[in-house]
Design a protein around this motif. Sequence first.
Motif, PDB file in Angstrom:
ATOM      1  N   ARG A 277       0.567  -1.491  -0.357  1.00 14.80           N
ATOM      2  CA  ARG A 277      -0.176   0.246   0.215  1.00 14.80           C
ATOM      3  C   ARG A 277       1.330   0.950  -0.052  1.00 14.80           C
ATOM      4  NH1 ARG A 277      -4.196  -2.333   4.098  1.00 14.80           N
ATOM      5  NH2 ARG A 277      -5.482  -3.677   2.941  1.00 14.80           N
ATOM      6  N   ALA A 278       2.049   1.342   0.634  1.00 19.05           N
ATOM      7  CA  ALA A 278       3.314   2.800   0.600  1.00 19.05           C
ATOM      8  C   ALA A 278       3.718   2.204  -0.151  1.00 19.05           C
ATOM      9  CB  ALA A 278       4.018   2.403   2.010  1.00 19.05           C
ATOM     10  N   GLY A 279       4.076   1.064  -1.348  1.00 16.75           N
ATOM     11  CA  GLY A 279       4.485   1.340  -2.562  1.00 16.75           C
ATOM     12  C   GLY A 279       5.867   1.571  -2.298  1.00 16.75           C
ATOM     13  N   VAL A 280       6.576   0.741  -0.794  1.00 16.00           N
ATOM     14  CA  VAL A 280       8.005   1.295  -0.273  1.00 16.00           C
ATOM     15  C   VAL A 280       8.136  -0.838  -0.122  1.00 16.00           C
ATOM     16  CG1 VAL A 280       9.151   1.135   2.364  1.00 16.00           C
ATOM     17  CG2 VAL A 280       7.547   3.051   1.209  1.00 16.00           C
ATOM     18  N   SER A 281       9.858  -0.835  -0.725  1.00 17.32           N
ATOM     19  CA  SER A 281      10.885  -2.259  -0.051  1.00 17.32           C
ATOM     20  C   SER A 281      10.949  -2.767   1.058  1.00 17.32           C
ATOM     21  CB  SER A 281      11.145  -2.097  -1.997  1.00 17.32           C
ATOM     22  OG  SER A 281      12.777  -1.241  -1.253  1.00 17.32           O
ATOM     23  N   ARG A 282      11.372  -3.149   0.932  1.00 14.42           N
ATOM     24  CA  ARG A 282      12.158  -3.613   2.383  1.00 14.42           C
ATOM     25  C   ARG A 282      13.538  -2.870   2.808  1.00 14.42           C
ATOM     26  NH1 ARG A 282       9.307  -8.370   1.163  1.00 14.42           N
ATOM     27  NH2 ARG A 282       7.517  -8.756   3.046  1.00 14.42           N
ATOM     28  N   SER A 283      14.166  -2.473   1.830  1.00 14.26           N
ATOM     29  CA  SER A 283      15.509  -2.131   1.229  1.00 14.26           C
ATOM     30  C   SER A 283      15.511  -1.123   1.723  1.00 14.26           C
ATOM     31  CB  SER A 283      15.734  -3.102  -0.108  1.00 14.26           C
ATOM     32  OG  SER A 283      15.181  -1.949  -0.712  1.00 14.26           O
ATOM     33  N   GLU A 284      14.765   0.091   1.644  1.00 17.70           N
ATOM     34  CA  GLU A 284      13.893   1.094   1.445  1.00 17.70           C
ATOM     35  C   GLU A 284      13.975   1.653   2.897  1.00 17.70           C
ATOM     36  OE1 GLU A 284      11.776   3.366  -1.534  1.00 17.70           O
ATOM     37  OE2 GLU A 284      10.936   1.483  -1.700  1.00 17.70           O
ATOM     38  N   ILE A 285      14.055   0.502   4.077  1.00 11.56           N
ATOM     39  CA  ILE A 285      13.045   1.211   5.722  1.00 11.56           C
ATOM     40  C   ILE A 285      15.060   1.648   6.466  1.00 11.56           C
ATOM     41  CG2 ILE A 285      12.053   0.193   8.047  1.00 11.56           C
ATOM     42  CD1 ILE A 285       9.615   0.042   5.421  1.00 11.56           C
ATOM     43  N   ASP A 286      14.507   2.340   6.793  1.00  9.09           N
ATOM     44  CA  ASP A 286      15.755   2.561   7.457  1.00  9.09           C
ATOM     45  C   ASP A 286      15.873   2.717   9.310  1.00  9.09           C
ATOM     46  OD1 ASP A 286      16.996   4.145   5.080  1.00  9.09           O
ATOM     47  OD2 ASP A 286      15.292   5.721   5.502  1.00  9.09           O
ATOM     48  N   VAL A 287      15.149   2.874   9.657  1.00  5.25           N
ATOM     49  CA  VAL A 287      14.693   2.357  11.376  1.00  5.25           C
ATOM     50  C   VAL A 287      13.210   1.173  11.328  1.00  5.25           C
ATOM     51  CG1 VAL A 287      12.803   4.730  11.739  1.00  5.25           C
ATOM     52  CG2 VAL A 287      14.153   3.690  13.588  1.00  5.25           C
ATOM     53  N   LEU A 288      13.425   0.194  12.631  1.00  8.76           N
ATOM     54  CA  LEU A 288      11.414  -0.548  12.297  1.00  8.76           C
ATOM     55  C   LEU A 288      11.255  -0.336  14.071  1.00  8.76           C
ATOM     56  CD1 LEU A 288      13.684  -1.757  10.467  1.00  8.76           C
ATOM     57  CD2 LEU A 288      11.681  -4.019  11.398  1.00  8.76           C
ATOM     58  N   GLN A 289      10.418   0.247  14.213  1.00 10.68           N
ATOM     59  CA  GLN A 289       9.452   0.131  15.740  1.00 10.68           C
ATOM     60  C   GLN A 289       9.234  -1.240  15.664  1.00 10.68           C
ATOM     61  OE1 GLN A 289      11.346   1.877  17.946  1.00 10.68           O
ATOM     62  NE2 GLN A 289      12.285   3.461  16.017  1.00 10.68           N
ATOM     63  N   LEU A 290       8.863  -2.136  16.786  1.00 14.13           N
ATOM     64  CA  LEU A 290       8.422  -3.531  16.701  1.00 14.13           C
ATOM     65  C   LEU A 290       8.140  -3.669  18.318  1.00 14.13           C
ATOM     66  CD1 LEU A 290      10.838  -5.754  14.380  1.00 14.13           C
ATOM     67  CD2 LEU A 290       9.164  -4.310  13.727  1.00 14.13           C
ATOM     68  N   TYR A 291       7.573  -4.011  18.278  1.00 11.40           N
ATOM     69  CA  TYR A 291       6.568  -4.463  19.331  1.00 11.40           C
ATOM     70  C   TYR A 291       7.020  -5.582  19.998  1.00 11.40           C
ATOM     71  CZ  TYR A 291       2.483  -4.022  23.242  1.00 11.40           C
ATOM     72  OH  TYR A 291       1.697  -3.614  24.169  1.00 11.40           O
ATOM     73  N   ASP A 292       7.910  -5.121  21.156  1.00  7.14           N
ATOM     74  CA  ASP A 292       8.848  -6.207  21.941  1.00  7.14           C
ATOM     75  C   ASP A 292       8.015  -6.187  23.447  1.00  7.14           C
ATOM     76  OD1 ASP A 292       9.299  -3.246  22.439  1.00  7.14           O
ATOM     77  OD2 ASP A 292      11.575  -4.513  23.067  1.00  7.14           O
ATOM     78  N   ALA A 293       7.507  -6.809  23.908  1.00  7.01           N
ATOM     79  CA  ALA A 293       6.408  -6.848  24.741  1.00  7.01           C
ATOM     80  C   ALA A 293       7.412  -8.025  25.472  1.00  7.01           C
ATOM     81  CB  ALA A 293       4.938  -7.590  24.952  1.00  7.01           C
ATOM     82  N   PHE A 294       8.200  -9.289  24.642  1.00  5.12           N
ATOM     83  CA  PHE A 294       9.233 -10.442  25.179  1.00  5.12           C
ATOM     84  C   PHE A 294      10.174 -10.335  23.887  1.00  5.12           C
ATOM     85  CE2 PHE A 294       4.616 -10.745  26.570  1.00  5.12           C
ATOM     86  CZ  PHE A 294       5.208 -11.080  28.736  1.00  5.12           C
ATOM     87  N   THR A 295      11.146 -11.070  24.432  1.00  6.54           N
ATOM     88  CA  THR A 295      11.962 -10.614  23.855  1.00  6.54           C
ATOM     89  C   THR A 295      11.966 -11.181  22.479  1.00  6.54           C
ATOM     90  OG1 THR A 295      13.049 -12.927  25.191  1.00  6.54           O
ATOM     91  CG2 THR A 295      14.272 -11.154  25.408  1.00  6.54           C
ATOM     92  N   ILE A 296      10.622 -12.711  22.211  1.00  7.21           N
ATOM     93  CA  ILE A 296      10.717 -13.432  21.171  1.00  7.21           C
ATOM     94  C   ILE A 296      10.174 -12.862  20.395  1.00  7.21           C
ATOM     95  CG2 ILE A 296       8.365 -14.466  22.554  1.00  7.21           C
ATOM     96  CD1 ILE A 296      10.635 -16.085  19.562  1.00  7.21           C
ATOM     97  N   ASN A 297       9.606 -11.551  20.767  1.00  7.47           N
ATOM     98  CA  ASN A 297       8.509 -11.034  19.728  1.00  7.47           C
ATOM     99  C   ASN A 297       9.251 -10.143  18.612  1.00  7.47           C
ATOM    100  OD1 ASN A 297       6.891 -11.470  21.881  1.00  7.47           O
ATOM    101  ND2 ASN A 297       5.582  -9.517  21.188  1.00  7.47           N
ATOM    102  N   PRO A 298      10.474  -9.723  18.487  1.00  6.79           N
ATOM    103  CA  PRO A 298      11.466  -8.909  17.436  1.00  6.79           C
ATOM    104  C   PRO A 298      11.452  -9.966  16.615  1.00  6.79           C
ATOM    105  CG  PRO A 298      11.493  -7.652  19.894  1.00  6.79           C
ATOM    106  CD  PRO A 298      11.079  -9.182  20.345  1.00  6.79           C
ATOM    107  N   VAL A 299      11.766 -11.553  17.349  1.00  5.71           N
ATOM    108  CA  VAL A 299      12.510 -12.755  16.389  1.00  5.71           C
ATOM    109  C   VAL A 299      10.938 -12.565  15.024  1.00  5.71           C
ATOM    110  CG1 VAL A 299      13.094 -14.893  16.356  1.00  5.71           C
ATOM    111  CG2 VAL A 299      13.948 -13.078  18.226  1.00  5.71           C
ATOM    112  N   LEU A 300      10.153 -12.996  15.744  1.00  5.86           N
ATOM    113  CA  LEU A 300       8.663 -13.365  15.248  1.00  5.86           C
ATOM    114  C   LEU A 300       8.696 -12.712  13.542  1.00  5.86           C
ATOM    115  CD1 LEU A 300       6.280 -14.895  17.891  1.00  5.86           C
ATOM    116  CD2 LEU A 300       7.708 -15.860  16.098  1.00  5.86           C
TER     117      LEU A 300
END
Length: 394
Positions: A277-300
């Motif tokens: 929908r954004a017309g963006v590829s993963r290689s264009e992402i500069d920074v990620l903010q991921l919900y990390d309630a537990f250490t497994i979350n960012p891994v998944l």
Amino acid sequence: MTARIDDWDDALRGCIAITGCATYGIGDAGGQTDLEVCAHAIHGAIADAGLSCDEIDGFMSAGLSSSMWVVKLAEYVGIRPRFSDSTQIGGAAFVAHLQIAAAAIRAGLCSNIVIAYGATPRGGKSVSATSPARAAMDPHPFEDPFRPFNPPTSYALAAMRHMHQYGTTREQLAAVAVSARQWANLNPEAFRKGELSIEDVLGAKQVSSPFTVHDCCLVTDGAGAIVVRAADAASDGPADPVYVLGTAVAHYHRQISCMADLTVTAARETGRSALARAGVSRSEIDVLQLYDAFTINPVLFLEDLGFCEKGEGGAFVADGRIAPGGALPVNTNGGGLSCVHPGMYSMFALIEAVRQLRGACGPRQVTGAEIALVHGNGGVLSAQATTILSKERQ
């Protein structure tokens, strides 16, 4: 004539921007209530957007302490919206709200929306996500008879399955917590600071195997709010706007016992859809903010969002890849593990992304950050929401 889904995707792409944001009371709010900390954050975000309360005609929130929370909060801060929404899908709600906000503004239902969240489970008066009162409000009939310590028990189940199926190690999970702490040490607002090693994580008090206390999110106070406007009006304010290019939401289960595969989340769908929908590829992402309630979350989520293959998330986060100075900056405020987690977290992930794209993060600033991915998670890996934010309207 009925509009096609693709037509709506085109209509909503980049149609709104975040023009104001603020946080308040992160850590211990000194006995203030959830209403009080929310009000401070809301007024701060409105001021940051260069608006007044009288100009806010849309209001969105989700809470843990009241079935009519959005009404209660709007009354408390003196806002009388002509559009409101209280979609509650747990910690993913505030990312999901961006999709609804885009549709509402595009349809002309309102012009200036506040999206807000706050709670004070640490030092104030609000119902935390893990309290007995909250548990009684939200029964899990297939799990409660076994008396799990949720949410840690459910997330520990997913972690154990990932370790069994893919060979993920405790040291790799611990690396997530260490990276988060390294980011937090650069953030004046973060609640938990100080040195943290892999050995510290592994040797800490066990909560639910394989997790120790450092694998689990904080319990803090805190509130955050953002102001969303039509992209055409976004440049009117004093701060640089951050454009919402595309958002996607999905949920497949409520109880983890009903999860089809403990190693695969609906982030696989929301990440693909939000990027398209954004017309963006993963290689264009500069920074990620991921919900990390537990250490497994960012891994998944790194796996399901497509930044590495399924089963490779543990190795991907090892050796500082997501830490300061690493190839892929993740949770640059310290995340829910070391910065803030008042029951639900994604509002703070959104605000950190906005601050990064504005270049306002001081020593933790990611150089040249122009596009951010924010991912919210609700329940026990239940509801997922992904959005793509950009400095430029594309």
